[in-house]
Design a protein around this motif. Structure first.
Motif, PDB file in Angstrom:
ATOM      1  N   UNK A 114     -20.815  28.720 -30.286  1.00  0.00           N
ATOM      2  CA  UNK A 114     -19.779  29.558 -29.242  1.00  0.00           C
ATOM      3  C   UNK A 114     -20.633  31.219 -29.356  1.00  0.00           C
ATOM      4  N   UNK A 115     -21.395  31.896 -29.739  1.00  0.00           N
ATOM      5  CA  UNK A 115     -21.488  33.115 -29.270  1.00  0.00           C
ATOM      6  C   UNK A 115     -22.899  33.282 -28.734  1.00  0.00           C
ATOM      7  N   UNK A 116     -23.841  32.261 -28.820  1.00  0.00           N
ATOM      8  CA  UNK A 116     -24.919  31.921 -28.460  1.00  0.00           C
ATOM      9  C   UNK A 116     -24.859  31.685 -26.843  1.00  0.00           C
ATOM     10  N   UNK A 117     -23.613  30.734 -26.759  1.00  0.00           N
ATOM     11  CA  UNK A 117     -23.096  30.115 -25.132  1.00  0.00           C
ATOM     12  C   UNK A 117     -23.486  31.091 -24.098  1.00  0.00           C
ATOM     13  N   UNK A 118     -22.201  31.615 -24.452  1.00  0.00           N
ATOM     14  CA  UNK A 118     -21.907  33.241 -23.333  1.00  0.00           C
ATOM     15  C   UNK A 118     -23.288  33.805 -22.712  1.00  0.00           C
ATOM     16  N   UNK A 119     -24.455  34.426 -24.158  1.00  0.00           N
ATOM     17  CA  UNK A 119     -25.218  34.881 -23.669  1.00  0.00           C
ATOM     18  C   UNK A 119     -26.554  34.303 -22.855  1.00  0.00           C
ATOM     19  N   UNK A 135     -20.534  42.881 -20.092  1.00  0.00           N
ATOM     20  CA  UNK A 135     -20.235  42.610 -21.092  1.00  0.00           C
ATOM     21  C   UNK A 135     -20.963  41.565 -21.914  1.00  0.00           C
ATOM     22  N   UNK A 136     -22.572  40.947 -21.081  1.00  0.00           N
ATOM     23  CA  UNK A 136     -22.853  40.421 -21.711  1.00  0.00           C
ATOM     24  C   UNK A 136     -23.643  40.988 -22.821  1.00  0.00           C
ATOM     25  N   UNK A 137     -23.905  42.271 -23.167  1.00  0.00           N
ATOM     26  CA  UNK A 137     -24.301  43.272 -24.046  1.00  0.00           C
ATOM     27  C   UNK A 137     -23.035  43.181 -25.099  1.00  0.00           C
ATOM     28  N   UNK A 138     -22.049  43.049 -24.313  1.00  0.00           N
ATOM     29  CA  UNK A 138     -21.598  42.824 -25.872  1.00  0.00           C
ATOM     30  C   UNK A 138     -21.600  41.634 -26.428  1.00  0.00           C
ATOM     31  N   UNK A 139     -21.016  40.145 -25.810  1.00  0.00           N
ATOM     32  CA  UNK A 139     -21.359  38.711 -26.117  1.00  0.00           C
ATOM     33  C   UNK A 139     -22.503  39.105 -26.668  1.00  0.00           C
ATOM     34  N   UNK A 140     -23.573  39.697 -26.385  1.00  0.00           N
ATOM     35  CA  UNK A 140     -25.076  39.831 -27.347  1.00  0.00           C
ATOM     36  C   UNK A 140     -25.070  40.550 -28.989  1.00  0.00           C
ATOM     37  N   UNK A 187     -31.526  44.248 -28.634  1.00  0.00           N
ATOM     38  CA  UNK A 187     -31.380  43.192 -29.875  1.00  0.00           C
ATOM     39  C   UNK A 187     -31.898  43.524 -31.340  1.00  0.00           C
ATOM     40  N   UNK A 188     -31.293  44.089 -32.278  1.00  0.00           N
ATOM     41  CA  UNK A 188     -32.485  44.617 -33.028  1.00  0.00           C
ATOM     42  C   UNK A 188     -32.357  43.389 -33.598  1.00  0.00           C
ATOM     43  N   UNK A 189     -33.682  44.862 -34.422  1.00  0.00           N
ATOM     44  CA  UNK A 189     -34.941  43.703 -34.629  1.00  0.00           C
ATOM     45  C   UNK A 189     -34.845  43.102 -36.439  1.00  0.00           C
TER      46      UNK A 189
END
Length: 215
Positions: A114-119, A135-140, A187-189
């Motif tokens: 569910x959290x992968x799909x929007x990104x 908004x994409x960064x929030x999803x990421x 994205x975090x390392x």
């Protein structure tokens, strides 16, 4: 299982579906012959009565094994291994080891997907001019929270459930390819995730079905 039975395996679904990719990777690990029929999105078919009679959800993949029909990608992997994976260790036989694998299959669908799909949809299937990067960064960021759970799990394990590669690594690995593959976001390392990913990135099934450009 005899080869004449294996030859009846048919997978319905387009090759750029992550859920179809998981099944194809699993089939490669088990070295099973099959035929695949394109279905879904641009290929259609999945909204036709013939397909809906097999899979009332109208989604892919669907497995046809002789007169047996099964849908849901993780369930298909769970079926293929005891049915055809004699001698394979990718779906362990002991109850506790199998339950450990199963929880990650369930978690992938209930929590990660569910959290992968929007990104993924925003960065791969949406034209650049239509993307809302804030908004994409929030999803990421929301997806990164879940990958940190996997990162912590891998801190003391070679693979997701121990020393051996399993179908839990297939399920998570297909999504990890998307996470590492999308660009334009922070994205975090996650060093353990990177180390784990590198361990199976050269497996033939991954290279053939997961590694190709995303679409």
């Amino acid at each position: 299982m005899p080869d004449n039975k294996q030859s009846q395996l048919t997978i319905w679904g387009r090759a750029n579906s992550v859920n179809v990719q998981k099944v194809l990777w699993c089939l490669a690990e088990l070295d099973l012959p099959y035929r695949r029929i394109d279905a879904g999105m641009a290929f259609g078919k999945n909204d036709q009565p013939e397909y809906l009679a097999m899979n009332p959800n109208g989604r892919v993949p669907t497995l046809v094994d002789g007169d047996y029909v099964l849908w849901e990608s993780n369930s298909i992997m769970r079926y293929l291994n005891p049915a055809y994976g004699k001698g394979s260790s990718i779906y362990p036989a002991s109850p506790r080891a199998r339950a450990g694998v199963d929880r990650w299959l369930d978690w992938t669908l209930s929590t990660l997907q569910p959290v992968d799909r929007p990104v993924f949809w925003a960065l791969v299937r949406t034209p650049a001019e239509k993307r809302d990067m804030a908004a994409i960064q929030q999803d990421a960021d929301a997806e990164a929270v879940q990958w940190r759970i996997v990162e912590a799990q891998l801190a003391s394990r070679r693979f997701i459930e121990g020393d051996d590669f399993t179908i839990a690594d297939i399920a998570l690995g297909a999504y990890a390819r998307r996470w590492f593959g999308v660009e334009g976001i922070a994205k975090p390392r996650l060093p353990q995730l990177e180390r784990w990913f590198a361990q199976f990135a050269e497996r033939p099934g991954f290279k053939q079905f997961i590694a190709p450009p995303m679409s």
